[in-house]
Design a protein around this motif. Sequence first.
Motif, mmCIF file in Angstrom:
data_model
loop_
_atom_site.group_PDB
_atom_site.id
_atom_site.type_symbol
_atom_site.label_atom_id
_atom_site.label_comp_id
_atom_site.label_asym_id
_atom_site.label_seq_id
_atom_site.Cartn_x
_atom_site.Cartn_y
_atom_site.Cartn_z
ATOM 1 N N SER A 1 5.253 -4.189 14.574
ATOM 2 C CA SER A 1 4.696 -3.161 13.700
ATOM 3 C C SER A 1 5.307 -3.227 12.310
ATOM 4 O O SER A 1 4.608 -3.069 11.298
ATOM 5 N N GLU A 2 6.602 -3.484 12.235
ATOM 6 C CA GLU A 2 7.243 -3.604 10.928
ATOM 7 C C GLU A 2 6.735 -4.823 10.162
ATOM 8 O O GLU A 2 6.541 -4.771 8.946
ATOM 9 N N GLN A 3 6.505 -5.930 10.871
ATOM 10 C CA GLN A 3 5.983 -7.122 10.204
ATOM 11 C C GLN A 3 4.577 -6.887 9.655
ATOM 12 O O GLN A 3 4.237 -7.364 8.570
ATOM 13 N N CYS A 4 3.773 -6.161 10.422
ATOM 14 C CA CYS A 4 2.390 -5.935 9.994
ATOM 15 C C CYS A 4 2.283 -4.883 8.897
ATOM 16 O O CYS A 4 1.333 -4.909 8.110
ATOM 17 N N ASN A 5 3.228 -3.956 8.854
ATOM 18 C CA ASN A 5 3.136 -2.846 7.903
ATOM 19 C C ASN A 5 4.221 -2.877 6.837
ATOM 20 O O ASN A 5 4.398 -1.896 6.113
ATOM 21 N N ASP B 1 4.427 -4.867 4.092
ATOM 22 C CA ASP B 1 3.848 -4.983 2.751
ATOM 23 C C ASP B 1 2.341 -4.767 2.860
ATOM 24 O O ASP B 1 1.569 -5.726 2.976
ATOM 25 N N PRO B 2 1.878 -3.544 2.824
ATOM 26 C CA PRO B 2 0.442 -3.286 3.003
ATOM 27 C C PRO B 2 -0.420 -3.916 1.915
ATOM 28 O O PRO B 2 -1.538 -4.343 2.179
ATOM 29 N N LEU C 1 -0.955 -7.656 2.623
ATOM 30 C CA LEU C 1 -1.820 -7.803 3.793
ATOM 31 C C LEU C 1 -3.266 -7.456 3.456
ATOM 32 O O LEU C 1 -4.203 -8.147 3.868
ATOM 33 N N SER C 2 -3.447 -6.385 2.682
ATOM 34 C CA SER C 2 -4.799 -6.013 2.274
ATOM 35 C C SER C 2 -5.416 -7.078 1.375
ATOM 36 O O SER C 2 -6.601 -7.405 1.494
#
Length: 236
Positions: A109-113, A115-116, A119-120
Amino acid sequence: MGVRYNAEKKKIGNYYSTPIFSFRCKCHLCSGWFEIQTDPKNTRYVVVSGARQKDEDWNPEENGGFAVHDTDGKAESIDPLAALEKTTDAQNHHKNVQVPRLESLMDLSEQCNADPYSLSLKLRRQFRQDKKVRLEKEKEDGKVRDRYALPTTLKLAEDDEKALEEAKDQWTKARQKKLLLESKQRKLPTMTSITSLSGSRGVASTSAAPGLTGLRARILSNTAKQSARQKIADGR
């Protein structure tokens, strides 16, 4: 089945915030009136006048069901060692399985969130690329439909390398077969003409055979005469 009545309904009070209603009905057998009221406190209906309440106990065994037994009974004595063993197993499972799993999920979860924005940005770039490819494919499919007068609702198959190779092989085999058949068809008239020509020559030679025989006889006779004259001249 029961009987449905047209009742005179009216509110006669409240139990806290729940209203209490009264229903006054006329019997369909004796034309008498009876009244029933709701009892929100005990969650039941109460017959006030004109009738008597009939209590019927339902026996599940008589209706093809199972008897209801006392499920509480006496509580069994708990083995302290068994309880301790279960507690120890639960603690070990929590420590060795659940905690590492939760930690891995938290890391993911930390890896995915983390740097939003990036990622976006990456996701939008991928969407734009997919949209560009999709629009180009739709354009090419539209050209194919227009060329062969196909309906616009027809979905064309995706390009497949294996299918293309199979189609090429089939086309090559069909073309080779066609060329072989055409070459056979070209050779057939030539052979027929040669056969007819040889047949005509045989007929001509057969018809000319008597003339050749007479010519040969004349040549032999002339040769014999010349040789005889030569001998006579030599004898003189």
